[in-house]
Write a protein that holds these residues in place. Structure first.
Motif, short mmCIF file in Angstrom:
data_model
loop_
_atom_site.label_atom_id
_atom_site.label_comp_id
_atom_site.label_asym_id
_atom_site.label_seq_id
_atom_site.Cartn_x
_atom_site.Cartn_y
_atom_site.Cartn_z
N GLU A 5 0.84 -1.20 0.00
CA GLU A 5 0.00 0.00 0.00
C GLU A 5 0.87 1.25 0.00
OE1 GLU A 5 -3.96 -1.67 2.33
OE2 GLU A 5 -2.64 -0.30 3.40
N GLU A 6 0.25 2.37 -0.35
CA GLU A 6 0.92 3.67 -0.38
C GLU A 6 0.91 4.28 1.02
OE1 GLU A 6 2.23 5.32 -3.14
OE2 GLU A 6 1.81 3.59 -4.41
N MET A 7 2.00 4.91 1.38
CA MET A 7 2.16 5.60 2.65
C MET A 7 1.27 6.84 2.66
SD MET A 7 4.17 5.02 5.32
CE MET A 7 5.61 4.09 4.83
N PRO A 8 0.54 7.24 3.70
CA PRO A 8 0.47 6.58 4.99
C PRO A 8 -0.65 5.53 5.07
CG PRO A 8 -0.67 8.67 5.16
CD PRO A 8 -0.14 8.54 3.74
N GLY A 9 -1.48 5.40 4.04
CA GLY A 9 -2.55 4.41 4.03
C GLY A 9 -3.73 4.84 4.90
N ASP A 10 -4.82 4.10 4.77
CA ASP A 10 -6.01 4.39 5.57
C ASP A 10 -5.69 4.22 7.05
OD1 ASP A 10 -7.45 4.75 3.24
OD2 ASP A 10 -8.24 2.70 3.22
N PHE A 11 -6.11 5.20 7.84
CA PHE A 11 -5.93 5.16 9.29
C PHE A 11 -4.47 4.89 9.67
CE2 PHE A 11 -10.34 4.13 8.45
CZ PHE A 11 -11.01 4.96 9.33
N GLY A 12 -3.55 5.45 8.87
CA GLY A 12 -2.13 5.20 9.09
C GLY A 12 -1.38 6.42 9.59
N HIS A 13 -0.08 6.26 9.69
CA HIS A 13 0.82 7.30 10.19
C HIS A 13 1.86 7.61 9.13
CE1 HIS A 13 -0.62 7.01 14.35
NE2 HIS A 13 -0.75 5.72 14.09
N ASP A 14 2.28 8.87 9.07
CA ASP A 14 3.37 9.26 8.18
C ASP A 14 4.66 8.61 8.66
OD1 ASP A 14 1.90 10.89 6.43
OD2 ASP A 14 2.01 12.57 7.84
N PHE A 15 5.53 8.31 7.70
CA PHE A 15 6.83 7.73 8.01
C PHE A 15 7.83 8.86 8.17
CE2 PHE A 15 10.60 5.02 6.82
CZ PHE A 15 10.46 4.11 7.86
N TYR A 16 8.89 8.64 8.94
CA TYR A 16 9.87 9.69 9.22
C TYR A 16 10.66 10.09 7.98
CZ TYR A 16 14.01 6.77 8.85
OH TYR A 16 15.02 5.99 8.37
N ASN A 17 10.71 9.22 6.95
CA ASN A 17 11.50 9.45 5.76
C ASN A 17 10.56 9.60 4.56
OD1 ASN A 17 13.06 9.19 3.43
ND2 ASN A 17 14.34 7.54 4.26
N ASP A 18 10.52 10.79 3.97
CA ASP A 18 9.63 11.05 2.83
C ASP A 18 9.95 10.18 1.62
OD1 ASP A 18 8.20 12.94 4.24
OD2 ASP A 18 9.36 14.64 3.44
N GLY A 19 11.18 9.65 1.55
CA GLY A 19 11.58 8.80 0.43
C GLY A 19 10.92 7.43 0.46
N VAL A 20 10.39 7.03 1.61
CA VAL A 20 9.69 5.74 1.71
C VAL A 20 8.21 6.01 1.43
CG1 VAL A 20 9.07 3.83 3.24
CG2 VAL A 20 11.35 4.86 3.39
N THR A 21 7.73 5.43 0.34
CA THR A 21 6.36 5.73 -0.10
C THR A 21 5.42 4.54 -0.03
OG1 THR A 21 6.93 5.26 -2.40
CG2 THR A 21 7.18 7.55 -1.65
N LYS A 22 5.95 3.35 0.27
CA LYS A 22 5.12 2.15 0.30
C LYS A 22 5.49 1.29 1.49
CE LYS A 22 4.85 2.08 -4.67
NZ LYS A 22 3.73 1.74 -5.47
N TYR A 23 4.58 0.40 1.84
CA TYR A 23 4.82 -0.57 2.90
C TYR A 23 4.07 -1.85 2.58
CZ TYR A 23 0.24 1.11 4.36
OH TYR A 23 -1.09 1.47 4.36
N PHE A 24 4.47 -2.94 3.22
CA PHE A 24 3.73 -4.19 3.16
C PHE A 24 2.74 -4.19 4.31
CE2 PHE A 24 7.73 -5.42 1.13
CZ PHE A 24 7.28 -6.15 0.03
#
Length: 150
Positions: A5-24
């Motif tokens: 999914e794309e960062m931050p996703g539904d009901f999610g949190h922003d990541f500390y690094n803007d370069g990280v745009t996806k997560y499992f």
């Protein structure tokens, strides 16, 4: 089963690094991913590995603000026969949005003084949601890494 999914996703949190745009993200069933890194194939020599360089593993995990989840991780140093030389396996974590902020958390461990024979690193992580909702409401993971200081 996993989903990206794309960062931050539904009901999610922003990541500390803007370069990280996806997560499992995991599902209601226990989802575990495992990767074995062949250090000789990655260009390290037996002599370099037998000198016991510091091996560092890192992983990031978070939960949703509307559903709890569990997270687990194991990292192992393996010899040429895939036997465990040393292992890092912290206790599984449960995130509950009613009492935890569920924001991104880092797991970090450095192996040293493990003896000669290192040839592989096994990295395994995963989890699931705690409400068994149909879909991808479980733990989110990103930024996984294995680094070796030679």
């Amino acid at each position: 089963m996993w989903k990206v999914e794309e960062m931050p996703g539904d009901f999610g949190h922003d990541f500390y690094n803007d370069g990280v745009t996806k997560y499992f993200v995991t599902s209601f069933e226990l989802c575990i991913k495992r990767q074995v890194v062949d250090l000789l194939a990655e260009g390290y020599s037996s002599d370099q590995l037998d000198a016991q360089p510091v091996v560092t593993v890192e992983d990031w995990y978070s939960g949703r603000t509307d559903c709890g989840c569990t997270y687990q991780m194991t990292a192992s140093l393996l010899d040429e026969n895939h036997e465990v030389i040393q292992e890092f396996k912290p206790e599984p974590v449960t995130l509950d949005p009613e009492c935890d902020d569920c924001s991104w958390k880092k797991v970090h461990h450095s192996f040293s003084d493990y003896g000669p024979g290192l040839r592989f690193v096994c990295f395994e992580h995963g989890g699931q949601d705690t409400r068994f909702w149909d879909g991808w409401y479980g733990v989110r993971v990103t930024g996984s890494s294995v680094s070796i200081e030679v």
